[in-house]
Design a protein around this motif. Structure first.
Motif: not given
Length: 301
Positions: A257-271
């Motif tokens: 599962l690869r998470f982008s900077w934007e995922d980790v910083m701004f969409d943590r619920g989705w992560v």
């Protein structure tokens, strides 16, 4: 802090127009330029204004460079650059008149002969005052660099009293010198705060023909988590290498599962939801032929 300033802080102070527009509206960029919160340093490139010298601010106030400013001086990784110097002065001392703006903190023990708080105290100060992910980034970095060892950090945190001491003990317990980047530290902080266990930093998967390290791996479920910053995956050569690595890990039973900077910083619920879904559908064990799993020593730093 405005939205555009926050994005620039999280990108180490600079970003292109395209990078900003992917996260903030154009009016926020125009507003930041108008009020001086950001500046244009080249065509299509924006930055935060220069921050005053923290050593000069400390001298002006008769105190020590501390907290995030001290972390930067010690060479530790930080999640956000301070927007003004952070200085600690003796308790009871009033702010001195000075043209150098700074954020003041007060403490009982402020050695007059020093210019900056020591490495251990800096980590503890950050642990007391910063949000969990930001404090963990500093602590992970200090351990990774060998500035202090985990036992030293745990003992010092256990001896703290007063405001923030419980937060500092939590950071000390979670800190791990195997984390290799701030983004990886933030991803791990998301797991910790969500109560997701079993993921280990820097898992190594190796057999006779293949070797790879995983940012965060769950050895029991064979789930791999990667925190991907654009700088490391921005060329065709990097893309080819990443694709080959992904295929090889999949062949050995790992789900990546690869998470982008934007995922980790701004969409943590989705992560969190994505990781929980992956764990829910995992069979819990795999037969992986001709492949051995090696973990780095559990002791951090």
């Amino acid at each position: 802090m405005s939205q555009v300033v926050d994005v620039l802080h999280r990108r180490a102070g600079t970003a292109t127009y395209a990078e900003l527009r992917a996260l903030v509206p154009a009016r926020a960029i125009r507003g930041g330029l108008a009020d001086g919160a950001i500046r244009r340093i080249a065509k299509g490139v924006y930055a935060l204004p220069p921050v005053p010298d923290p050593l000069a601010a400390a001298r002006a106030q008769g105190g020590l460079v501390s907290h995030l400013s001290a972390a930067v001086l010690h060479g530790f990784s930080v999640l956000d650059l301070p927007d003004k110097p952070q200085v600690t002065v003796p308790r009871g001392q009033h702010r001195r008149l000075s043209p150098i703006q700074c954020e003041l903190h007060w403490a009982d023990d402020v050695p007059s002969e020093d210019r900056c708080t020591g490495k251990l105290r800096t980590v503890l100060d950050c642990a007391r005052t910063l949000p969990f992910e930001a404090a963990l980034t500093v602590a992970d970095s200090a351990l990774r660099l060998g500035a202090l060892d985990r036992a030293q950090l745990l003992i010092a945190a256990a001896e703290l009293v007063g405001p923030g001491s419980r937060r500092a003990r939590r950071i000390a317990a979670a800190a791990d010198g195997r984390a290799e980047s701030p983004l990886e530290s933030v991803l791990r902080s998301i797991l910790i705060e969500a109560g997701i266990d079993g993921f280990v930093p820097q898992v190594v998967v190796r057999d006779g023909t293949f070797s790879a390290r995983i940012d965060l791996g769950h050895p029991g479920l064979l789930i791999a988590l990667e925190a991907d910053g654009f700088a490391y995956h921005s060329t065709r050569t990097a893309l080819t290498r990443d694709c080959r690595r992904h295929v090889n890990l999949t062949l050995r039973g790992w789900r990546l599962l690869r998470f982008s900077w934007e995922d980790v910083m701004f969409d943590r619920g989705w992560v969190v939801e994505a990781i929980r879904q992956a764990m829910a559908v995992s069979p819990g064990h795999h037969n992986v032929p001709q492949s051995d799993l090696f973990l780095r020593d559990a002791a951090a730093g």
